[in-house]
Design an enzyme around this catalytic site. Structure first.
Site, PDB file in Angstrom:
ATOM      1  CD1 TRP A 326     -18.118 -11.343  -4.722  1.00 49.70           C
ATOM      2  CD2 TRP A 326     -18.820  -9.343  -3.991  1.00 49.70           C
ATOM      3  NE1 TRP A 326     -18.794 -10.731  -5.759  1.00 49.70           N
ATOM      4  CE2 TRP A 326     -19.239  -9.505  -5.343  1.00 49.70           C
ATOM      5  CE3 TRP A 326     -19.150  -8.165  -3.330  1.00 49.70           C
ATOM      6  CZ2 TRP A 326     -19.972  -8.519  -6.015  1.00 49.70           C
ATOM      7  CZ3 TRP A 326     -19.876  -7.194  -4.027  1.00 49.70           C
ATOM      8  CH2 TRP A 326     -20.279  -7.382  -5.341  1.00 49.70           C
ATOM      9  CG  ASP A 327     -20.890 -14.879  -4.757  1.00 49.12           C
ATOM     10  OD1 ASP A 327     -19.891 -14.169  -4.965  1.00 49.12           O
ATOM     11  OD2 ASP A 327     -21.474 -15.493  -5.659  1.00 49.12           O
ATOM     12  CD  GLU A 468     -15.826 -10.935 -12.082  1.00 48.30           C
ATOM     13  OE1 GLU A 468     -16.212 -11.647 -13.032  1.00 48.30           O
ATOM     14  OE2 GLU A 468     -15.452 -11.394 -10.983  1.00 48.30           O
ATOM     15  CE  LYS A 573     -20.047 -11.292 -14.835  1.00 47.03           C
ATOM     16  NZ  LYS A 573     -18.923 -12.107 -14.367  1.00 47.03           N
ATOM     17  CD  GLN A 574     -21.060  -8.533 -10.919  1.00 46.66           C
ATOM     18  OE1 GLN A 574     -20.389  -9.157 -11.730  1.00 46.66           O
ATOM     19  NE2 GLN A 574     -21.269  -8.962  -9.677  1.00 46.66           N
TER      20      GLN A 574
HETATM   21  C1  BGC Z   1     -19.428 -12.367 -10.618  1.00 47.74           C
HETATM   22  C2  BGC Z   1     -18.825 -12.199  -9.244  1.00 47.74           C
HETATM   23  C3  BGC Z   1     -19.256 -13.364  -8.377  1.00 47.74           C
HETATM   24  C4  BGC Z   1     -18.897 -14.680  -9.033  1.00 47.74           C
HETATM   25  C5  BGC Z   1     -19.407 -15.865  -8.240  1.00 47.74           C
HETATM   26  C6  BGC Z   1     -19.015 -13.725 -11.194  1.00 47.74           C
HETATM   27  O1  BGC Z   1     -19.623 -13.933 -12.419  1.00 47.74           O
HETATM   28  O2  BGC Z   1     -18.998 -11.351 -11.474  1.00 47.74           O
HETATM   29  O3  BGC Z   1     -19.246 -10.990  -8.675  1.00 47.74           O
HETATM   30  O4  BGC Z   1     -18.646 -13.262  -7.132  1.00 47.74           O
HETATM   31  O5  BGC Z   1     -19.449 -14.749 -10.308  1.00 47.74           O
HETATM   32  O6  BGC Z   1     -20.794 -15.838  -8.110  1.00 47.74           O
END
Ligand code: BGC
Length: 721
Positions: A326-327, A468, A573-574
């Site tokens: 999704w980045d 996540e 996490k984010q």
């Molecule tokens: C993140 C995801 C991201 C992926 C690739 C993961 O560590 O939690 O949101 O899409 O890395 O960058």
């Protein structure tokens, strides 16, 4: 004075892998890691190719690294002088990130005397299949010197070897290596022509997977011995006759000569900067790191294709399986949409062309419509494994649910397509399959809706949001809101692009409208103003990020999953809710935006490079430019600072961070520059941090280029004629 160069002085073997990312050069077709010409697979050199993958046994399917045509070593008295095996007297690397030029100079003390080795190289922006390398050797003694230079097919792979065979050969003045892949017997061909400005005895030698020219020179102290290599790279997926093309290109490049190819390459870079450079007056550091981020985005932009996307680690290697996440839509798309809309279209076309894969995935789970791959490879194949993390204690793979439950990926695709429509004002993408994608994504969410007997609304259960660490939760606010966006978009498509008496319209319109109206979107708490990330989040343990960190038994232990240290706490996490309120900021008052920022920030680990920019952008919207600034710098410097995460247990996870680069761009133009659309008009707003006296950049809106200039006093958007 803004500096368009980064530099590294001295050689430290430990840092070589990280520098491979920081000094990357590329042209979208391939990425050349910023490693040294003499490196062997142990130091992770790579010419990483876009859009071509291979799997060996049960290992992860990952992109290919081409046979390394840069391979070069010098010898004195039969002994090789190369890093890291031999110590050097001095070593310096530079990257001109205005023009994608890598340069190194290394002095060795050989048994015969000192030798200075200088190289300069680039992945041509003008010819996607071409790499040019210039090598200059300056000895400090009279006598003899040898050079080995050619193609090394013994490439670095994480889950390889991906070439069952590497055949080498010579044809007229060109040497070639042909790698044949394991899974699909795809072929990667690398040819090299050579041009020296000095006389030397030359023998071509091939052994194993390597073919080299062995040069013997008689040298004079203080004289410079320069040679050039023109390296072409093609795969069997590019076109028929790829082998002939590869040879022809190497020969042709030699006849054009290094300087003219160099000039063309630089002028292509100037063309892209002409639109995309962002000027920041008053803060050179910010301007340099931001444009360095843009350099990375330019280096991996698939300009050569009409349908290709960008991997989460760009073209810096095989990490994250070279897969698209999704980045792309949520973090990188805006940069291309604003500065090179054709590239934005190419990225989205990739999703249209992988719709079949997404439908297959949905069907596999018993759902309708399109469930896009969490880690997408060609054809929409989901490379995300069921066991995506290795437990550091047992060495066993851990069951993770990223692939099964991160359903927000389909909404990201729909969001990207609608954003393209909004900013270009064109419906070409919708007509070329984008409309169908949106309908299929809406069908997917529709088939997931849950309705409780005692409630009026629909819910989405058993999902993973952007954070996540908390798996399999119900009603993740971000996911629900993005699913609603998908339903709204589908309704819009049906209203405007289908006939009201069509079967599609009759069958779906009411359903999607109803879903859009009744999907439960967690609202701000009446007292605190905080939006709960998912059902039950509030009941989790209240604890600080550092406390959670202190509970780790192993520094590389995974924080999420079944018994991760963060799973049962409020530590995330984010950016999750913050991503949602940032995207839909118009739906909340400033106080609510602020309350959610202030609540979630201390609870966020920022364990993903995607996190900082969301906090930064939201801080700008809350008129907190000073709070936004450090998060912006963190995003912009994601690939500049040393010491980023390189390893997860025994798995190499290093690479570049294009989502952070795109996030830094969004923060600059949409955060500090307040760029947005208001009633169909492009507007900017001054939210500049203290040190910035002026921010200016160009953006495309509705097919026309606009100049945006922001000072502390005013924000102007003017059409450029
Ligand atoms: C993140 C995801 C991201 C992926 C690739 C993961 O560590 O939690 O949101 O899409 O890395 O960058």
């Amino acid at each position: 004075m803004v500096n368009w160069k980064i530099e590294e002085n001295g050689f430290d073997e430990e840092k070589a892998t990280g520098l491979g990312n920081k000094f990357l050069t590329g042209n979208g077709y391939m990425g050349i890691r910023g490693t040294l010409e003499e490196f062997k697979r142990e130091q992770f050199p790579a010419i990483n190719l876009s859009g071509i993958y291979d799997q060996v046994g049960n290992g992860w399917r990952e992109p290919l690294n081409a046979p390394n045509g840069l391979f070069t070593r010098i010898l004195a008295a039969g002994e090789e002088y190369a890093l890291p095996e031999k110590e050097c007297l001095s070593h310096k690397m530079t990257l001109d990130f205005r023009h994608g030029i890598f340069h190194r100079e290394t002095a060795f003390q050989t048994v015969k005397g000192k030798v200075l080795l200088e190289t300069q190289r680039f992945a041509s922006m003008d010819e996607k299949h071409l790499i040019c390398l210039k090598v200059k050797i300056t000895p400090s003694f009279d006598g003899s010197l040898e050079v080995l230079t050619g193609i090394d097919g013994d490439v670095w792979d994480i889950n390889g070897p991906h070439y069952d065979k590497v055949e080498t050969g010579t044809e007229e003045e060109v040497i070639c290596a042909l790698g044949i892949t394991h899974e699909n017997k795809d072929e990667v061909v690398v040819c090299e022509s050579f041009d020296a400005a000095f006389a030397a005895e030359e023998v071509t030698e091939s052994a194993g997977r390597k073919i080299v020219r062995h040069l013997k020179l008689t040298v004079k102290a203080g004289e410079e011995y320069t040679f050039y290599k023109y390296i072409s790279v093609y795969t069997s997926k590019d076109l028929q006759g790829y082998k002939e093309e590869a040879k022809a290109l190497a020969v042709q490049a030699k006849s054009k000569g290094y300087e003219s190819l160099y000039a063309k390459h630089c002028s292509k870079w100037e063309e892209v900067w002409n639109v995309s450079e962002v000027l920041i007056e008053g803060d050179d550091e910010a301007m340099e790191s931001l444009n360095y981020s843009l350099y990375h985005l330019h280096s991996i932009a698939p300009r050569h294709s009409k349908s290709l996307s960008i991997a989460a680690r760009g073209l810096s290697g095989q990490t994250y399986k070279g897969a698209v996440f999704w980045d792309t839509e949520m973090f990188m798309l805006d940069f291309f949409l604003f500065t090179e809309p054709e590239v934005a279209k190419t990225l989205l076309k990739y999703r249209i062309d992988t719709l079949e894969g997404a439908k297959k995935k949905a069907k596999g789970y018993g759902f309708n419509g399109a469930f896009y791959a969490w880690e997408s490879q060609e054809g929409g194949f989901d490379a995300c494994s069921d066991y995506n993390v290795t437990d550091v204690f047992t060495g066993r793979p851990m069951r993770t649910y990223f692939k099964d439950k991160q359903i927000h990926i389909s909404a990201a695709v729909a969001y990207g397509i609608m954003r393209y429509v909004q900013f270009t004002g064109k419906d070409d993408l919708l007509k070329e399959g984008g409309a169908e994608v949106i309908i299929e994504c809406a069908k997917f969410y529709y088939s997931l809706l849950v309705k409780r007997v005692n409630k009026d609304c629909y819910e989405l259960w058993d999902v993973i949001g952007p954070d996540e660490y908390h798996e399999r939760v119900n009603n993740n606010a971000y996911t629900n809101r993005m699913a609603k966006l998908t339903f709204d978009s589908a309704v819009n498509i049906l209203e405007n692009y289908t006939e009201q008496d069509s079967v599609l319209y009759k069958e779906l319109y009411n359903k999607f409208k109803d879903a859009a109206e009744h999907l439960y979107i967690p609202s701000p708490d009446k007292e605190t103003g905080v939006i709960e990330q998912f059902d039950g989040y509030e009941q989790l343990e209240e604890v600080t990020v550092s406390e959670v960190k202190s509970r780790l038994l192993h520094e590389k232990e995974y924080w999420g999953g079944a018994y991760g240290v963060a799973s049962h706490t409020k530590v995330i996490k984010q950016a999750d809710v913050v991503t949602m309120v940032n995207l839909f900021s118009g739906e909340y008052d400033k106080d609510t935006l602020y309350k959610n920022w202030a609540y979630y920030e201390p609870r966020t680990e920022h364990g993903s490079s995607l996190s900082a920019c969301m906090y930064s952008m939201l801080a700008c919207k809350c008129d907190m430019a000073e709070k936004a600034y450090p998060f912006f710098i963190k995003s912009a410097k994601a690939d500049l600072v040393d010491g980023g995460k390189q390893w997860a247990g025994l798995i190499y996870i290093g690479g570049t961070h294009p989502a952070a680069s795109g996030g830094a761009y969004m923060t600059a133009v949409e955060g500090f520059g307040g760029l947005h659309i208001e009633n169909g008009t492009l507007k900017a707003e001054s939210k500049l941090p203290d040190g910035w006296s002026k921010l200016s950049f160009k953006v495309y809106y509705l097919g026309e280029l606009h100049q945006v200039t922001i000072t502390k006093e005013e924000a102007r958007v003017e059409k450029i004629n």
